[in-house]
Scaffold this active site. Structure first.
Site, PDB file in Angstrom:
ATOM      1  N   MET A 240       0.910  -1.246  -0.095  1.00 17.49           N
ATOM      2  CA  MET A 240       0.054  -0.133  -0.003  1.00 17.49           C
ATOM      3  C   MET A 240       0.828   1.172   0.045  1.00 17.49           C
ATOM      4  SD  MET A 240      -3.530  -0.946   2.048  1.00 17.49           S
ATOM      5  CE  MET A 240      -2.788  -0.633   3.783  1.00 17.49           C
TER       6      MET A 240
ATOM      7  N   GLN B 222      -2.930 -11.868   8.214  1.00 15.15           N
ATOM      8  CA  GLN B 222      -3.114 -11.790   6.775  1.00 15.15           C
ATOM      9  C   GLN B 222      -2.281 -12.908   5.886  1.00 15.15           C
ATOM     10  OE1 GLN B 222      -2.719  -7.790   4.783  1.00 15.15           O
ATOM     11  NE2 GLN B 222      -0.787  -8.519   4.478  1.00 15.15           N
TER      12      GLN B 222
ATOM     13  N   GLY C 298       4.847  -9.875   4.196  1.00 14.48           N
ATOM     14  CA  GLY C 298       5.566 -10.059   5.414  1.00 14.48           C
ATOM     15  C   GLY C 298       4.873 -10.699   6.462  1.00 14.48           C
ATOM     16  N   GLN C 299       5.805 -11.422   7.402  1.00 17.41           N
ATOM     17  CA  GLN C 299       5.290 -12.106   8.544  1.00 17.41           C
ATOM     18  C   GLN C 299       4.711 -11.468   9.510  1.00 17.41           C
ATOM     19  OE1 GLN C 299       8.379 -15.210   9.487  1.00 17.41           O
ATOM     20  NE2 GLN C 299       7.956 -16.307   7.513  1.00 17.41           N
ATOM     21  N   LYS C 300       4.981 -10.029   9.779  1.00 16.70           N
ATOM     22  CA  LYS C 300       4.426  -9.148  10.612  1.00 16.70           C
ATOM     23  C   LYS C 300       3.019  -9.224  10.651  1.00 16.70           C
ATOM     24  CE  LYS C 300       3.433  -4.463  11.782  1.00 16.70           C
ATOM     25  NZ  LYS C 300       2.597  -4.247  10.995  1.00 16.70           N
ATOM     26  N   ASP C 301       2.308  -9.138   9.422  1.00 17.63           N
ATOM     27  CA  ASP C 301       0.843  -9.423   9.336  1.00 17.63           C
ATOM     28  C   ASP C 301       0.786 -10.758   9.272  1.00 17.63           C
ATOM     29  OD1 ASP C 301       0.300  -6.391   8.900  1.00 17.63           O
ATOM     30  OD2 ASP C 301       1.448  -6.701   7.246  1.00 17.63           O
TER      31      ASP C 301
ATOM     32  N   HIS D  60       9.629  -3.354   3.380  1.00 15.14           N
ATOM     33  CA  HIS D  60       9.021  -3.437   1.982  1.00 15.14           C
ATOM     34  C   HIS D  60      10.432  -3.856   1.203  1.00 15.14           C
ATOM     35  CE1 HIS D  60       5.486  -0.796   3.378  1.00 15.14           C
ATOM     36  NE2 HIS D  60       4.804  -1.855   2.975  1.00 15.14           N
TER      37      HIS D  60
ATOM     38  N   MET E  78       8.833  -2.779  11.759  1.00 15.81           N
ATOM     39  CA  MET E  78       8.765  -1.790  10.815  1.00 15.81           C
ATOM     40  C   MET E  78       7.308  -1.701  10.279  1.00 15.81           C
ATOM     41  SD  MET E  78      12.110  -1.235   8.803  1.00 15.81           S
ATOM     42  CE  MET E  78      13.765  -0.984   9.797  1.00 15.81           C
ATOM     43  N   SER E  79       6.628  -0.684  10.322  1.00 16.45           N
ATOM     44  CA  SER E  79       5.213  -0.554   9.684  1.00 16.45           C
ATOM     45  C   SER E  79       4.919   0.848   9.278  1.00 16.45           C
ATOM     46  CB  SER E  79       4.206  -0.698  10.913  1.00 16.45           C
ATOM     47  OG  SER E  79       2.895  -0.300  10.676  1.00 16.45           O
TER      48      SER E  79
HETATM   49  O1  PAF Z   1      -0.298  -5.807   3.817  1.00 16.54           O
HETATM   50  C1  PAF Z   1      -0.689  -4.695   2.891  1.00 16.54           C
HETATM   51  O2  PAF Z   1       0.087  -3.886   2.530  1.00 16.54           O
HETATM   52  C2  PAF Z   1      -1.803  -4.881   2.260  1.00 16.54           C
HETATM   53  O3  PAF Z   1      -2.819  -5.439   3.227  1.00 16.54           O
HETATM   54  C3  PAF Z   1      -2.017  -5.664   0.853  1.00 16.54           C
HETATM   55  C4  PAF Z   1      -1.580  -7.324   1.209  1.00 16.54           C
HETATM   56  C5  PAF Z   1      -1.119  -4.824  -0.217  1.00 16.54           C
HETATM   57  C6  PAF Z   1      -3.328  -5.655   0.375  1.00 16.54           C
HETATM   58  O4  PAF Z   1      -3.798  -4.209   0.177  1.00 16.54           O
END
Ligand code: PAF
Length: 283
Positions: free
Chosen positions: A30, A156, A150-153, A37, A187-188
């Site tokens: 995003m 997800q 990322g494994q942080k999420d 990233h 990091m976020s």
């Molecule tokens: O982790 C993210 O940045 C978002 O949730 C993603 C995977 C790009 C989906 O919009």
């Protein structure tokens, strides 16, 4: 780096590369790119000849009153960072390109039952359906050989692994370990919301995960008690705690004797919601 905003022209370009036998790795983001990233992009480069990065702030994964409008949009800096590490292709679709009907929630959505309702899904209803739907769309647009997250999420990542398996999407999902600041804060993009005092306290979330990890390594199996003690530690550090949970690596309740655990936390520091987790392989 080549840049595309239209699905059709991106697809045409990728079809040409595929015909020449090139492998494709995909990193959906995003934007507001940080070192975490860029690590995903570097890992993508180790896995394929062509790396596609998308930047799209997906409205469908933000709830009412969340930070969609304020989400940091730093396109020019992001472009430069991606150029500097030789990213092959940047995809920056508009809302109209991704959701032509002009709706946050298209007629067809992807919901991953079981994983999505708990943890972050409980306090952010609809969030994972928004993520699962946009990721399915992006994977269908790019059709990569591998996609990196990322494994942080962590929740997800499991949602995405599940939808890829259930919908037979021909892509390998790679989870990349969390990248941290020197003081341990994951990091976020949302770390930028923290003021100086909040930023100083924020690493306590990782320290508390490590403390819980030490308790589990030492053989404690009274998981609910460890969770309550950790919540108290976070409260004392100034967090408003959403959850602190010890689960197995598939995010199911832990049975005594389980060796592969994940400790997960979500908590607000001021107005900023932070999440983090610690995977553990107990001996
Ligand atoms: O982790 C993210 O940045 C978002 O949730 C993603 C995977 C790009 C989906 O919009």
């Amino acid at each position: 780096m080549e840049e595309f905003s239209q699905i059709e022209s991106l697809r045409e370009h990728l079809a040409g590369l595929r015909c020449m036998g090139e492998s494709i790795a995909f990193v959906p983001t995003m934007g507001n790119l940080h070192e975490g990233h860029l690590e995903l992009v570097k890992e993508a480069k180790r896995n394929a000849a062509v790396v596609v990065v998308s930047i799209y702030v997906n409205p469908a994964q933000f709830g009412e009153g969340e930070d969609f409008d304020n989400y940091p949009r730093t396109m020019q800096q992001d472009r430069e960072k991606l150029e500097n590490i030789d990213t092959s292709i940047l995809f920056v679709p508009s809302d109209g390109e991704m959701y032509p009907a002009g709706d946050r929630s298209p007629a067809t959505t992807v919901e991953v039952a079981g994983i999505s309702e708990q943890l972050c899904g409980r306090s952010r209803p609809g969030h994972f359906a928004g993520v699962a739907t946009v990721v399915t769309k992006l994977l269908n647009i790019v059709q990569p050989d591998v996609a990196l997250f990322g494994q942080k999420d962590y929740q997800q990542l499991l949602v995405i692994r599940q939808l890829v398996a259930d919908l037979n999407l021909p892509v390998e999902v790679i989870g990349v370990p969390t990248f941290r600041e020197d003081d341990g804060l994951a990091m976020s993009s949302r770390n930028g919301y923290l003021d100086a005092e909040e930023r100083e306290r924020a690493p306590e979330i990782y320290r508390t995960l490590q403390w819980a990890g030490d308790q589990l390594e030492a053989g404690r199996e009274d998981y609910p008690v460890i969770e309550l003690e950790a919540i108290e530690k976070l409260r004392q550090a100034g967090f408003l705690v959403d959850y602190f949970s010890i689960l197995d690596s598939g995010l199911h309740s832990v049975k005594n004797g389980s060796k592969n655990l994940t400790v997960l936390a979500a908590a607000k520091m001021g107005a900023t919601r932070l999440i983090d987790n610690l995977p553990l392989n107990l001996r």
